[in-house]
Design an enzyme around this catalytic site. Structure first.
Site, PDB file in Angstrom:
ATOM      1  N   CYS A 114      40.922  34.503  42.706  1.00 47.08           N
ATOM      2  CA  CYS A 114      41.499  33.290  43.296  1.00 47.08           C
ATOM      3  C   CYS A 114      40.453  32.190  43.497  1.00 47.08           C
ATOM      4  CB  CYS A 114      42.176  33.607  44.629  1.00 47.08           C
ATOM      5  SG  CYS A 114      43.481  34.849  44.498  1.00 47.08           S
ATOM      6  N   HIS A 236      43.445  26.871  48.187  1.00 50.83           N
ATOM      7  CA  HIS A 236      44.076  27.951  47.442  1.00 50.83           C
ATOM      8  C   HIS A 236      45.357  28.326  48.166  1.00 50.83           C
ATOM      9  CE1 HIS A 236      45.045  31.664  45.636  1.00 50.83           C
ATOM     10  NE2 HIS A 236      44.543  32.432  46.593  1.00 50.83           N
ATOM     11  N   ASN A 266      51.396  32.801  45.397  1.00 56.02           N
ATOM     12  CA  ASN A 266      49.966  32.857  45.118  1.00 56.02           C
ATOM     13  C   ASN A 266      49.780  32.991  43.609  1.00 56.02           C
ATOM     14  OD1 ASN A 266      47.262  33.462  44.823  1.00 56.02           O
ATOM     15  ND2 ASN A 266      47.205  34.978  46.456  1.00 56.02           N
TER      16      ASN A 266
END
Length: 309
Positions: A114, A236, A266
């Site tokens: 990520c 993020h 996500n």
């Protein structure tokens, strides 16, 4: 002095949408459970014949169009991904071919989960500042849906697929101002894919809030700025509670945070460029503003990048 500036953004989401209510039919979960813990309402999943490079291609074409350049002007491609098309060649090389770029410029993938996009963006900035590239395509692209364990209801409901891209070009005007990157492999067991995604949610939450606060402060301290000097936080998009905690540390209202986690879930390395493109195209992000990107991912990796738009 040479700097790098973002001159175009683009994004792509697969057509297939799964809402929390759709997931209720296949997983022992509920909309309320997912939403209250993550802020996610829906996510996009790639079609069976869509690869990570296909998503990256669509986002890249939009970024190139927005930049007003020809693809052959790109002399470096960096693709941040945890879900490459194959072990090798790199997704970046595959993307280079699909874009029809034949100039012999470099292309490689970056794996920081990520944290991948901020790692890749910092790398592109250093290439431009060092004179090794003039125009760089940086892409975050993921097909995480193929890495999910559908027997693990705590993780399979959190992730989605997508791609975002930016084009950076050498400039005499500052764009990417400061970047700070970190990693600590001792925590690698908290979030991993072997081969399916597994996570210690409580430990990840605690760790993420701590390191994101620290790296944001590190960036601000170097620039002698306060949190309130930031016009937009583009985090993020993992979990609304982590995002809220980071904004609070900065002293920012949530109105100054770009949020797409509710619609995208996500999307790992794709989440920041997806959110960035959303805010650029709807007019929220304007020239002269200070934009802060931050991310934390499995590894653990984390980092922040400050951009003057």
């Amino acid at each position: 002095m040479t700097y790098s500036r973002i001159i175009g953004t683009g994004s792509y989401l697969p057509a297939k949408v799964l809402t929390n209510y759709d997931l209720e039919k296949i997983v022992d979960t509920s909309h309320d459970w997912i939403f209250t813990r993550s802020g996610i309402v829906e996510r996009h999943f790639a079609a069976d014949d869509e690869l990570t490079s296909d998503l990256a291609l669509q986002a890249s074409r939009k970024a190139i169009e927005a930049a007003g350049i020809q693809a052959d002007e790109i002399d470096l491609i960096i693709v941040a991904t945890t879900s490459p098309d194959m072990a090798f060649p790199s997704t970046a090389c595959i993307l280079q071919d699909k874009l029809g770029i034949r100039n012999g410029g470099a292309a490689f993938d970056m794996q920081a989960v990520c944290g991948g996009f901020v790692y890749a963006l910092n790398t592109a900035d250093l290439y431009i500042r060092g004179g090794q590239a003039k125009t760089v395509l940086v892409v975050g692209a993921e097909v995480l849906s193929r890495m999910l364990d559908w027997n693990d209801r705590t993780t399979c409901v959190l992730f989605g697929d997508g791609a975002g891209a930016v084009v950076l070009r050498a400039s005499d005007k500052p764009g990417v101002v400061t970047a700070k990157l970190h990693a600590d492999g001792i925590h690698r067991g908290m979030l991993k894919a072997d081969p399916k995604v597994s996570m210690d949610g409580k430990a990840v939450f605690k760790f993420a809030v701590k390191v994101l606060s620290e790296v944001v402060e590190e960036v601000l301290e170097e620039r002698k700025m306060a949190g309130t000097d930031i016009d937009w936080l583009v985090p993020h998009q993992a979990n609304i509670r982590i995002i809220e905690a980071t904004a609070k540390k900065l002293g920012l209202e949530m109105d100054s945070v770009v949020l797409t986690v509710d619609k995208h879930g996500n999307t790992s390395a794709a989440s920041i460029p997806l959110a960035l493109d959303t805010a650029v195209r709807d007019g929220r992000i304007k020239p002269g503003q200070n934009i802060l990107l931050e991310a934390v991912g499995g590894g653990f990796t984390w980092g922040a990048v400050l951009i003057n738009w």
